[in-house]
Write an enzyme that holds these catalytic residues in place. Structure first.
Site, mmCIF file in Angstrom:
data_model
loop_
_atom_site.group_PDB
_atom_site.id
_atom_site.type_symbol
_atom_site.label_atom_id
_atom_site.label_comp_id
_atom_site.label_asym_id
_atom_site.label_seq_id
_atom_site.Cartn_x
_atom_site.Cartn_y
_atom_site.Cartn_z
ATOM 1 N N ASN A 152 -2.292 -13.473 15.480
ATOM 2 C CA ASN A 152 -3.160 -12.300 15.410
ATOM 3 C C ASN A 152 -3.943 -12.225 16.724
ATOM 4 O OD1 ASN A 152 -4.082 -10.110 13.721
ATOM 5 N ND2 ASN A 152 -6.063 -11.120 13.620
ATOM 6 N N CYS A 186 6.857 20.537 -6.915
ATOM 7 C CA CYS A 186 8.137 19.997 -7.377
ATOM 8 C C CYS A 186 9.127 21.141 -7.583
ATOM 9 C CB CYS A 186 7.918 19.235 -8.683
ATOM 10 S SG CYS A 186 9.390 18.435 -9.319
ATOM 11 N N HIS A 245 0.816 -1.218 0.000
ATOM 12 C CA HIS A 245 0.000 0.000 0.000
ATOM 13 C C HIS A 245 0.852 1.272 0.000
ATOM 14 C CE1 HIS A 245 -3.361 -2.643 1.940
ATOM 15 N NE2 HIS A 245 -3.210 -2.878 0.668
#
Ligand SMILES: [Zn+2]
Length: 261
Positions: A227, A159, A126
Site C-alpha cells: 500500500n 425495465c 461493493h
C-alpha cells in the site's frame, strides 16, 4: 525506501508466494488509482466535492432516481469506467491466478478492472458498475446500454420486460444498502481457507475488508501488504511494502518465477 531493503522485501514476498498454495488477493481503491480512477476518500477524492449522502445513498436514489442517472452520464461528476484500463497490478493478480497461486480476488472496487485484466474468480464486496438491475423484477442489464438510454433522454431508465416498467438501478452498493450476502459469505469462506492473503491498495478501514486480515491470520494464513501508506493492520503482516502496486507486484512475480525455475 532504500533499494536494497526493497529488494530484500521483494525476495521475502516471493518466497512466501512460492510456499503458498491458496493465495487470496484482497484489493481496495489504491489498486485502481494507478489506473487513473480517483479514490473516494482521499484528499482529491470524489467525496470531497459533493456530499455522497446527497446522491450515493439509497434513500436519495429512491426519492429521485433520475437525478442519480443524470449524474452518471455527466463527465464532470462521474467517471467513465468504460474508458479505464487495468494496470500492471491488476495484470499481476491475473497472472498469479493463471500460475495457480491466487485462487480468488476479493475486491472493494466496483470498476471491473480485475475481470478486464483476466482474473476469473472475483468477489465484489461493493457491487459492480458493469451491470444494472430492475428494482421490481431483478432483470439484469448491461450498465453501458442503460447509460446510452439515459443519454437519449430516458431518465430514469425503466425495465423493458413486458408489463414491468420497474426502475433500473446500478449494481453498485449505495450507502444504506446491505452488502451482497453471497459475496460476503464467499469472502469469509475464502479468507478462512487461504494460506496467504495478498493485500493490495486497501487502507483496511472499511468493513468487511478491515476484518478479513484478522480472520485470515486467526486461521493460520500469512499476510503480504502492499500500500502507498501505512495501514491499521500492518502489525498483522509478515511483510509490508510501501509503494505502487503496479511497480512492486511485477517485481515480486519476476522473483517468484526465478525461484520456481
Ligand atoms: Zn423489471
Amino acid at each position: 525506501m532504500d533499494p536494497s531493503e526493497l529488494e530484500k522485501k521483494i525476495t521475502i514476498a516471493a518466497k512466501l508466494l512460492k510456499k503458498s498454495r491458496r493465495v487470496v488477493a484482497l484489493t481496495g481503491a489504491g489498486s485502481s488509482t494507478e489506473s487513473g480512477i480517483r479514490d473516494f476518500r482521499g484528499p482529491d477524492g470524489l467525496w470531497k466535492q459533493e456530499d455522497p449522502m446527497k446522491w450515493a445513498h439509497i434513500d436519495a436514489f429512491r426519492r429521485d432516481p433520475s437525478a442519480y442517472w443524470n449524474r452518471a452520464i455527466d463527465p464532470t461528476r462521474s467517471l467513465n469506467f468504460d474508458a479505464v484500463e487495468p494496470n500492471d497490478g491488476h495484470r499481476g493478480v491475473a497472472e498469479l491466478e493463471q500460475m495457480g497461486k491466487v485462487i480468488a480476488v476479493i475486491t472493494q472496487n466496483v470498476d471491473g478492472l480485475h475481470q478486464k485484466a483476466g482474473s476469473k474468480e472475483v468477489i465484489e464486496l461493493h457491487g459492480t458498475v458493469i451491470y444494472a438491475h430492475c428494482l421490481t423484477c431483478g432483470t439484469q442489464y448491461k450498465r453501458l446500454d442503460v447509460l446510452k438510454r439515459v443519454k437519449n433522454g430516458e431518465s430514469p431508465p425503466l425495465c423493458t420486460k413486458s408489463g414491468c416498467q420497474g426502475i433500473l438501478k446500478s449494481n453498485t452498493i449505495l450507502f444504506g444498502e446491505p452488502l451482497p450476502q453471497d459475496a460476503l459469505m464467499r469472502a469469509y469462506q475464502l479468507t478462512e481457507m487461504c494460506d496467504l492473503m495478498l493485500i493490495l491498495g486497501s487502507s483496511l478501514v472499511v468493513y468487511p475488508a478491515a476484518q478479513l486480515p484478522n480472520v485470515a491470520v486467526r486461521c493460520g494464513a500469512k499476510l503480504i501488504l502492499i500500500n502507498l501508506e501505512e495501514t491499521e493492520k500492518d502489525y498483522l503482516a509478515e511483510i509490508t511494502i510501501q509503494g505502487k502496486i503496479g511497480t512492486i507486484l511485477p517485481k515480486i512475480i519476476e522473483k517468484l518465477k526465478d525461484l520456481e525455475d
